[in-house]
Design a protein around this motif. Structure first.
Motif, mmCIF file in Angstrom:
data_model
loop_
_atom_site.group_PDB
_atom_site.id
_atom_site.type_symbol
_atom_site.label_atom_id
_atom_site.label_comp_id
_atom_site.label_asym_id
_atom_site.label_seq_id
_atom_site.Cartn_x
_atom_site.Cartn_y
_atom_site.Cartn_z
ATOM 1 N N VAL A 185 45.207 79.071 56.197
ATOM 2 C CA VAL A 185 44.969 78.571 54.841
ATOM 3 C C VAL A 185 45.526 77.166 54.681
ATOM 4 C CG1 VAL A 185 47.093 79.620 53.913
ATOM 5 C CG2 VAL A 185 45.175 79.140 52.384
ATOM 6 N N VAL A 186 46.638 76.856 55.336
ATOM 7 C CA VAL A 186 47.222 75.512 55.230
ATOM 8 C C VAL A 186 46.332 74.511 55.966
ATOM 9 C CG1 VAL A 186 49.261 74.111 55.668
ATOM 10 C CG2 VAL A 186 49.523 76.530 55.119
ATOM 11 N N TYR A 187 45.880 74.867 57.156
ATOM 12 C CA TYR A 187 44.999 73.974 57.902
ATOM 13 C C TYR A 187 43.739 73.654 57.086
ATOM 14 C CZ TYR A 187 47.321 73.900 62.493
ATOM 15 O OH TYR A 187 48.192 73.666 63.522
ATOM 16 N N VAL A 188 43.116 74.698 56.553
ATOM 17 C CA VAL A 188 41.830 74.497 55.887
ATOM 18 C C VAL A 188 42.000 73.810 54.542
ATOM 19 C CG1 VAL A 188 39.813 75.665 54.920
ATOM 20 C CG2 VAL A 188 40.803 76.464 57.071
ATOM 21 N N ARG A 189 42.902 74.342 53.693
ATOM 22 C CA ARG A 189 43.020 73.813 52.339
ATOM 23 C C ARG A 189 43.768 72.484 52.280
ATOM 24 N NH1 ARG A 189 42.217 77.070 48.030
ATOM 25 N NH2 ARG A 189 42.240 75.027 47.012
ATOM 26 N N GLU A 214 35.863 78.397 53.023
ATOM 27 C CA GLU A 214 36.031 77.868 54.374
ATOM 28 C C GLU A 214 37.229 78.495 55.086
ATOM 29 O OE1 GLU A 214 34.016 73.439 54.004
ATOM 30 O OE2 GLU A 214 36.002 73.792 53.126
ATOM 31 N N VAL A 215 38.232 78.938 54.327
ATOM 32 C CA VAL A 215 39.317 79.729 54.923
ATOM 33 C C VAL A 215 38.735 81.003 55.535
ATOM 34 C CG1 VAL A 215 41.433 81.026 54.469
ATOM 35 C CG2 VAL A 215 41.083 78.813 53.382
ATOM 36 N N TRP A 217 35.515 69.274 61.770
ATOM 37 C CA TRP A 217 35.778 70.643 61.304
ATOM 38 C C TRP A 217 35.308 71.677 62.313
ATOM 39 C CZ3 TRP A 217 37.959 74.193 58.463
ATOM 40 C CH2 TRP A 217 37.273 75.341 58.058
ATOM 41 N N VAL A 218 34.183 71.409 62.966
ATOM 42 C CA VAL A 218 33.622 72.382 63.901
ATOM 43 C C VAL A 218 34.554 72.593 65.095
ATOM 44 C CG1 VAL A 218 32.284 70.684 65.240
ATOM 45 C CG2 VAL A 218 31.503 73.055 65.094
ATOM 46 N N LEU A 219 35.337 71.581 65.465
ATOM 47 C CA LEU A 219 36.266 71.733 66.578
ATOM 48 C C LEU A 219 37.383 72.720 66.234
ATOM 49 C CD1 LEU A 219 36.593 68.083 67.940
ATOM 50 C CD2 LEU A 219 35.270 69.996 68.865
ATOM 51 N N MET A 220 37.822 72.700 65.000
ATOM 52 C CA MET A 220 38.828 73.684 64.588
ATOM 53 C C MET A 220 38.239 75.092 64.626
ATOM 54 S SD MET A 220 40.852 74.230 60.984
ATOM 55 C CE MET A 220 41.441 75.910 60.686
ATOM 56 N N LEU A 221 37.014 75.240 64.170
ATOM 57 C CA LEU A 221 36.374 76.561 64.198
ATOM 58 C C LEU A 221 36.229 77.063 65.636
ATOM 59 C CD1 LEU A 221 33.565 76.179 61.495
ATOM 60 C CD2 LEU A 221 35.888 77.077 61.241
ATOM 61 N N LEU A 222 35.861 76.164 66.552
ATOM 62 C CA LEU A 222 35.741 76.539 67.956
ATOM 63 C C LEU A 222 37.106 76.949 68.514
ATOM 64 C CD1 LEU A 222 34.157 76.737 70.602
ATOM 65 C CD2 LEU A 222 34.585 74.287 70.963
ATOM 66 N N LEU A 223 38.144 76.230 68.140
ATOM 67 C CA LEU A 223 39.489 76.546 68.615
ATOM 68 C C LEU A 223 39.931 77.912 68.117
ATOM 69 C CD1 LEU A 223 41.900 75.398 70.207
ATOM 70 C CD2 LEU A 223 42.792 74.545 68.027
ATOM 71 N N TRP A 224 39.632 78.216 66.857
ATOM 72 C CA TRP A 224 39.997 79.530 66.300
ATOM 73 C C TRP A 224 39.237 80.650 67.015
ATOM 74 C CZ3 TRP A 224 43.286 76.469 64.575
ATOM 75 C CH2 TRP A 224 44.190 76.761 63.575
#
Length: 431
Positions: free
Chosen positions: A238-242, A251-252, A307-314
């Motif tokens: 939540v901290v990363y996204v918001r 998006e969270v 943003w997509v790189l964070m989603l891939l990492l998750w």
């Protein structure tokens, strides 16, 4: 994978697990709203304390209860735990003091700490072939991941038409249905009584067996790696996204869904992958993925790339977590005898959650005090140490003589390993 559902006993138990998980998910949402009603601005502190109580119950109550219910039929243990959880969920909406929430959460989580290891220790007896058991583990992992994705959605839909207190009713119904399904299932009888030993000896037996077997010592270190990756995602997504990306609540949810999707993708393919790769290589690879991804999360917190790189990492974090969690019970199954199985599964349940008592505060407090990059780098360092320790502790073991045969001799006894409580032969009785 679904072929194991042809086994009637496993099908009922899996259904009970899914329904109970859904009830638990609804309870999590309802508990958060109840905490806000009782404490308003202090709701976060109340929930944080409740989660700490949950972990303490998992770490300390689970081995104690395993020793106390050692020779009680598994069916009675599972039904009693479900009924206790249903009773607590029924009472929770009527509380009006924060301390009452803490007491009830402790009772609820103590029942869960009794139910889960007992449930897990029954499955390898019902599905003795390792190939079938691996498929059951993948289904179980999928159930956990789907619960984390679907429960908030279902809760949100229900809250449109009813108050949050009604979610507690759904939780009660879930636990009661779980108890009913368990009650109609034929489960293995408990092992014949062994030579009686002290409560302290039986409470610590599983942990002491862990320390004496290379694969289980490695699993201890891998639990720490999983704890670091999971803490980063659950505490700081939540901290990363918001905050870092300026995103929305939706998006969270998307980021958490990517984590769950990565975990499910690995869970679906694990049975096939373990036909080609040994567990040691597979699980140690998962630890390397987690350590690298947690470190990369620190870099993301510094530079905020696309943003997509964070989603891939998750998604990769979810995949690495599943590479360790899904096959871990195979190690326990292989190391266990009829007399020690419940102790080993309880020890894994307890010791794995003990890692969260360390990783959750690091993720939360270090992130708040020193920033998200610092928190991620500290967790990455800890995860790397865990991965290296697993590599050193889990020395290669000789392969089993057959796919469905335990490499641990049936004549192996806890007496040789710990000095007491000789193992009994496998029981084929059913109750």
């Amino acid at each position: 994978m679904l072929i194991v559902l042809r086994n009637t006993a496993y099908r009922k138990l899996f259904s009970a697990q899914v329904i109970a998980l859904l009830g638990t998910g609804l309870l999590t949402v309802a508990l958060g709203l109840l905490a806000f009603d009782l404490a308003a601005g202090r709701a976060g502190a109340v929930l944080g304390t409740a989660l700490t109580i949950k972990m303490l119950a998992y770490v300390f109550v689970a081995p104690l209860m395993a020793a106390l219910v050692e020779h009680v039929p598994r069916k009675a243990v599972l039904i009693a735990a479900d009924l206790v959880r249903a009773a607590v969920a029924l009472v929770l909406p009527s509380v009006d003091q924060v301390w009452q929430v803490y007491v009830l959460v402790f009772v609820l989580q103590s029942a869960s700490a009794t139910f889960t290891p007992a449930f897990q220790s029954v499955i390898p007896v019902i599905l003795p072939r390792e190939r079938d058991y691996t498929k059951a583990l993948s289904l179980s992992r999928l159930a956990y991941d789907l619960e984390s994705l679907l429960s908030p959605v279902i809760a949100a839909a229900l809250l449109v038409i009813m108050s949050y207190s009604s979610l507690f009713v759904g939780t009660v119904i879930g636990f009661l249905i779980s108890a009913l399904l368990v009650g109609t299932t034929r489960l293995p009888a408990p092992p014949p009584p062994a030579r009686r030993s002290s409560l302290l000896h039986r409470t610590t037996l599983g942990a002491r067996i862990f320390l004496q077997m290379p694969s289980l010592r490695g699993l201890l270190a891998l639990n720490l790696v999983v704890g670091c990756g999971t803490a980063l995602v659950l505490v700081n997504t939540v901290v990363y996204v918001r905050d870092l990306y300026g995103g929305t609540n939706a998006e969270v949810a998307i980021a958490l869904a990517c984590y769950g999707a990565g975990s499910m993708a690995v869970a679906l393919t694990t049975p096939a992958l373990l036909e080609r790769f040994p567990e040691r290589a597979f699980m140690l690879s998962g630890s390397a993925v987690i350590a690298a991804c947690v470190g990369a999360a620190g870099v993301i917190a510094l530079v905020q790339p696309a943003w997509v790189l964070m989603l891939l990492l998750w998604a990769l974090l979810g995949a690495g977590t599943s590479m360790i969690n899904t096959p871990s019970a195979r190690l326990l199954r292989r190391a266990a005898t009829d007399a020690t199985r419940s102790y080993l599964f309880t020890a894994q349940f307890s010791l794995s959650h003990a890692c969260f008592i360390l990783s959750y505060p690091i993720a939360g407090w270090a992130g708040a005090a020193a920033g998200q990059p610092a928190a991620a780098f500290v967790l990455a360092t800890l995860a790397t140490l865990g991965a290296v320790a697993a590599l050193r502790l889990w020395t290669a073991e000789p392969p089993a003589t057959g796919a469905d045969e335990s490499p641990v001799s049936k004549e192996w006894t806890v007496e040789r390993r710990t000095g007491r409580l000789a193992a009994q032969p496998e029981s084929s009785e059913r109750s």
